[in-house]
Structures are given as structure tokens and as C-alpha cells.
Design a protein around this motif. Sequence first.
Motif, PDB file in Angstrom:
ATOM      1  N   UNK A 324       0.786  -1.229   0.000  1.00 30.08           N
ATOM      2  CA  UNK A 324       0.000   0.000   0.000  1.00 30.08           C
ATOM      3  C   UNK A 324       0.818   1.279   0.000  1.00 30.08           C
ATOM      4  N   UNK A 325       1.787   1.465   0.927  1.00 33.57           N
ATOM      5  CA  UNK A 325       2.573   2.712   0.924  1.00 33.57           C
ATOM      6  C   UNK A 325       3.352   2.935  -0.369  1.00 33.57           C
ATOM      7  N   UNK A 326       3.966   1.871  -0.904  1.00 32.56           N
ATOM      8  CA  UNK A 326       4.730   2.011  -2.152  1.00 32.56           C
ATOM      9  C   UNK A 326       3.790   2.356  -3.298  1.00 32.56           C
ATOM     10  N   UNK A 327       2.649   1.669  -3.353  1.00 34.63           N
ATOM     11  CA  UNK A 327       1.692   1.931  -4.423  1.00 34.63           C
ATOM     12  C   UNK A 327       1.167   3.353  -4.348  1.00 34.63           C
ATOM     13  N   UNK A 328       0.891   3.843  -3.137  1.00 39.13           N
ATOM     14  CA  UNK A 328       0.382   5.206  -2.985  1.00 39.13           C
ATOM     15  C   UNK A 328       1.413   6.225  -3.464  1.00 39.13           C
ATOM     16  N   UNK A 329       2.690   5.992  -3.138  1.00 38.88           N
ATOM     17  CA  UNK A 329       3.738   6.904  -3.605  1.00 38.88           C
ATOM     18  C   UNK A 329       3.841   6.892  -5.134  1.00 38.88           C
ATOM     19  N   UNK A 330       3.815   5.705  -5.710  1.00 37.35           N
ATOM     20  CA  UNK A 330       3.937   5.606  -7.165  1.00 37.35           C
ATOM     21  C   UNK A 330       2.730   6.228  -7.859  1.00 37.35           C
ATOM     22  N   UNK A 503       2.064  -7.252  -6.910  1.00 33.87           N
ATOM     23  CA  UNK A 503       1.401  -5.965  -7.135  1.00 33.87           C
ATOM     24  C   UNK A 503       2.258  -5.001  -7.942  1.00 33.87           C
ATOM     25  N   UNK A 504       3.571  -5.252  -8.019  1.00 35.46           N
ATOM     26  CA  UNK A 504       4.382  -4.480  -8.952  1.00 35.46           C
ATOM     27  C   UNK A 504       3.957  -4.741 -10.382  1.00 35.46           C
ATOM     28  N   UNK A 505       3.685  -6.009 -10.702  1.00 34.57           N
ATOM     29  CA  UNK A 505       3.201  -6.360 -12.041  1.00 34.57           C
ATOM     30  C   UNK A 505       1.778  -5.846 -12.260  1.00 34.57           C
ATOM     31  N   UNK A 506       0.929  -5.919 -11.206  1.00 35.40           N
ATOM     32  CA  UNK A 506      -0.449  -5.436 -11.332  1.00 35.40           C
ATOM     33  C   UNK A 506      -0.467  -3.941 -11.621  1.00 35.40           C
ATOM     34  N   UNK A 507       0.318  -3.162 -10.860  1.00 32.01           N
ATOM     35  CA  UNK A 507       0.355  -1.720 -11.088  1.00 32.01           C
ATOM     36  C   UNK A 507       0.908  -1.392 -12.478  1.00 32.01           C
ATOM     37  N   UNK A 508       1.943  -2.128 -12.882  1.00 40.03           N
ATOM     38  CA  UNK A 508       2.525  -1.882 -14.202  1.00 40.03           C
ATOM     39  C   UNK A 508       1.518  -2.146 -15.315  1.00 40.03           C
ATOM     40  N   UNK A 509       0.745  -3.226 -15.169  1.00 41.28           N
ATOM     41  CA  UNK A 509      -0.234  -3.574 -16.197  1.00 41.28           C
ATOM     42  C   UNK A 509      -1.352  -2.530 -16.279  1.00 41.28           C
ATOM     43  N   UNK A 510      -1.865  -2.091 -15.132  1.00 40.92           N
ATOM     44  CA  UNK A 510      -2.939  -1.086 -15.148  1.00 40.92           C
ATOM     45  C   UNK A 510      -2.421   0.278 -15.592  1.00 40.92           C
TER      46      UNK A 510
END
Length: 557
Positions: A324-330, A503-510
Motif C-alpha cells: 500500500x505505501x509504495x503503491x500510494x507513492x507511485x 502488485x508491482x506487475x499489477x500496477x505496471x499492467x494497469x
Amino acid sequence: MAASDENTPLLANDHANVTTGDSAAARDGQPAPLINKASSESRLPRRWQRVLTPELSLLIAGFLITTALCFTQVPILYAFRKMECEEFYKHAPPYEGVGDRCNEYQIDSGTALQMMILGLSNIVCGVINLFLTGMYIRRRGPHFALMLNTFFPILRVTMQAIGVGVGFRTGIVLVQVSQIMAIVGGPAGYLLVLNTAIAEVVEPSQRTGAFGKLQGAAMFGTAVGYLQGGIVGEMTAIIRPFEITAGLLALSCIYCFFCTPYIDPKTLGAGDQKKPSSVKKGKSPFAVLGPQMRRLRDGSLVKFYSVPILALGVFVAVLAVGYGPILTQMYALTVLNFAPKENSFFMFLTASVRGLFLMFAFPRIITWGRKWQAPKKDAKQPDPVLVESIPTEPQDMDPVSALPEQEPVNPPKPVDEDAGAAFDLWFLRVSMLGDALLTGCIGFASQSWHIYLAGFLLPLFSGSDAASKGVFTEMVPPAQRPEVLQAISLVGSIAALSTVGIFGLVFSAFAAVGKANLSFFVIAAVAVFAIIILLFVKIPPQGSVVESDDEEAEVQE
């Protein structure tokens, strides 16, 4: 011959420094707190020990070590970018434009690759370190394990400082190779040691709250380390934060040697002897997460599956909230155009609020919740009979009635101080639900203040890690408490390693299709799945004890 009184033990044994309570409380007929008295042995003068209690000394140690370890987290990104830039222009033609000469996509790509390698190696070395730290704790005690986990990081950050000073690809290789020292002692093991030690020095009823305080102290250290490390790295040379970190770690090592309590490894788990069990110490970390054989009050044996189910639920929960924190920053960086300074402030805000909540609010919530869920008395005690006058003459006294034929069948039961796993489990589910709802709401964020609001509210649903430790330590025998804390730390580390990749792959795909916000909904769905798993966890039957795995008896399914 030494003088003795009625409190002097007739026979000395190896566990003389382990007590089941205060003698004064025992004389009053009240159940005394069960803590490990060996924890009071420290190298400080007696008058200092009255102020710096064992629990407080461990909390300060958590703050100091975490501050030192987080001091280089922000500067190391810029150090890698600087070294990649030096390596790039070692072969490329000199830069002739305006602005930052390191603003090249090849440099950014190389920096991201090196940071990914550093992060993965940090997690892998941390997992191995957890196995070794568990062995240190069992053989030499928490104090020795804590010293190793503060001394070897000094060598690691010193090697990193040398690498940053050398620069180019050689410097990057030196920084990456320094991660090997995290196997012997590093950022993963010291938290396991502190959790194990603090579980021994506090009363059972305060154990879950103490886990939260320790996590809160670490969060304060994280906030201070991130903020001060970034400021020092920006205002001075990029190598300076690494030099300061080496000094802070050396200070932490000296503090831990003199101020943290010594606990004899032979007494680990022995301060809770009111829980009888035939299970012996020495199980492997993951073996304690398997199904249990429990003997009920009527003598029958049942197989209890809640421990592995709880471990699975914690794994899925960390899988959901860990990114969550990494995703929010990205998301804030790519969609809302956050600058590094804004992201740093977001991380400082989140860590500070989480630290405040865990240090001050969480223990009070646990204490209040346990009292709220405590079982009520079955029958109301009769009111005392008031005596108007006491006869003073023999002829005024009534005849003495016959004595009862037998003792009362149901004498009053002592208060079970650590019967609070039910509320801890309830809190774990509720905190996961709040985390899932807020994480899903971040997917609708369209302005900067939305991110800051989420950074303030999300920490108010933290405490799931401390609550899960509280439930685990109540479900296993006291002798296996160090192993279960080690096992749950390993589960969290493996889940953290998995969430970065998944979730790195999930975020990259979206993000590739312009729908980066959908990643938050996926994380929220995984958190809901964790809640569903946790609904199947049950508290062990009251009065049941864990039996050894080789018990020859009929099992009721």
C-alpha cells in the motif's frame, strides 16, 4: 549458614530467577503478574533501573535502531542514481545541454534495476537472518542476538559508505555485496529479538499492547530516519548520511549492551507456567504453525486448526497491505505529479500518525476491549449482612451451628489475566476491514489533499501486526512463544517479498492502459479475502491444553 525466612526457597534450581508473581500479591490471595524476573538484570546502576524499566529500555532500543537503519533509505536512491550517472558518462560523450545531466532514461532504468536488486536481496537476506536470529535467541539469549543484529549493520553501512565514495559501477557492486552481512545481523532480526524480549518482561495481559508500543517506537524511528536522512543528503555530500548512520548504529550497539535487559535463554517462556502443557521447547519455526492436538477439560483430544488458518490469514493480510505505501507513492508520483519532497512529507505523516496511534491509543484500546469482552460473573454475589451490634456477654450469643459436611464445591476462580485473545482477534478483523475500505477509496483520489487525508486515516487502522502476535502467543504454549514469533516474522517477510512482485506487475499492467487507480481496488479485494479467512479462526476452548504430536489417543474430528 546464610540467614533465611519463610520466603526463602528450600531447594534452589535453575529457574530461581523466574517467578510467577510478586510475593505481596501472593500473600493477599490475588493472582500476580507472570513476568520473567531475569529481565531485571542489566548493567545499569540500581537507581537508573528504577527509571529505565525493561519495557522502556526495549522501546528506546527499537526507536534508536530503526532511526539509524532508515537514515539511508532516501539517500541511497540518489546515491545509486549518481553512481549510475557516473558509469553512463564514463562511456557516453560529455553532456552539453542545460539542466540535470543525469536526466536520461538509461540512467533512470539502471537506477530502478539496481534498487530492485537491492530490495530483493534485502528481503532474501532478511529471511535467512530470521532463521539465524531464532537460533541465536534459543542458544545465547535475546541480548546476545540483539548485539549481533546491531553490530553487523555497522559493518554493512561502512562498506556502503566506501562504495558511495568509490562511485561508478564498482561502488554499486560494493553496496550490493554489503547486503551479505545482513544475513548474520540486520534489520529483520532485531525486531524479532525485541518482540521476543518484550514478551518476556511484561505481564501477559499487557503483551499485545507492548507489541503495539514497540511497533509504534519503530514507526517513530522510521519517520525521523526518513526525514532527517533526506535533509542531510540534500544539504551535504551524498556520502554523509552513510557516515552518520554508522555512528548512530554504533551508539545503538553501545546502548543495547548496557541498557537492554539480559534474559537467560533457559527461562524463555517460563514466566507463564500457569499454562500447563506437555509440549517441549525446540520446535522448528514453521512446525509451531501446524494443527494442534488439544486436550479438553473432559479428557478428550481434538485437532485444532485455527493456528494454520490464522497464519494463512496473516500472510494474505500482509500481501494486501504491504504494498500500500509504495503503491500510494507511485500513484501520487505518476498520476498526481507529486515531487520527491511531497512524497517524503507523505511518508513522514503516515509514519508519525502510525507511531502515535500504536504508542498511545492502541494499548488503551486493547485494555478497554479486553475488559469489555471479559466474561461476566455467573451469579451476583450476595450483599454483605450488616451487623447492628456485636454481643459482649456469653449469655447473649447464639448457639454455634454445626460445621458443613464438606468444602464448597465451586470455590472462586482466579482471574485469568491473559484471557484476551478473543478481542485481539476481533480487533485484527476490524482493522483489516477499515484498511480495505480506505485503500479502495484511494482509487478515487484526484487531488493532492486526498492522498494526505489517506496518509492520516490509514494509520488509525494499523495494529493488525501487533494484534496477530498477541493472538498467536495466546494460542501456543509458553515454551513455544519465541518460535511462533519467529515463524510469524518469516511469514510476514515472505508475504512482503511476494507482494512486491505481484502488485508491482499489477500496477505496471494497469498503468500501461491508463488505469493505475484500479490497483487499489485489487488490493482492497485481497484484504477482504484476508478477512474472510480470519472469520474461520476460533479461540482455543477454555481450559484446553496443547498435547505433544505423538500422543497415543483417539482424536475427535
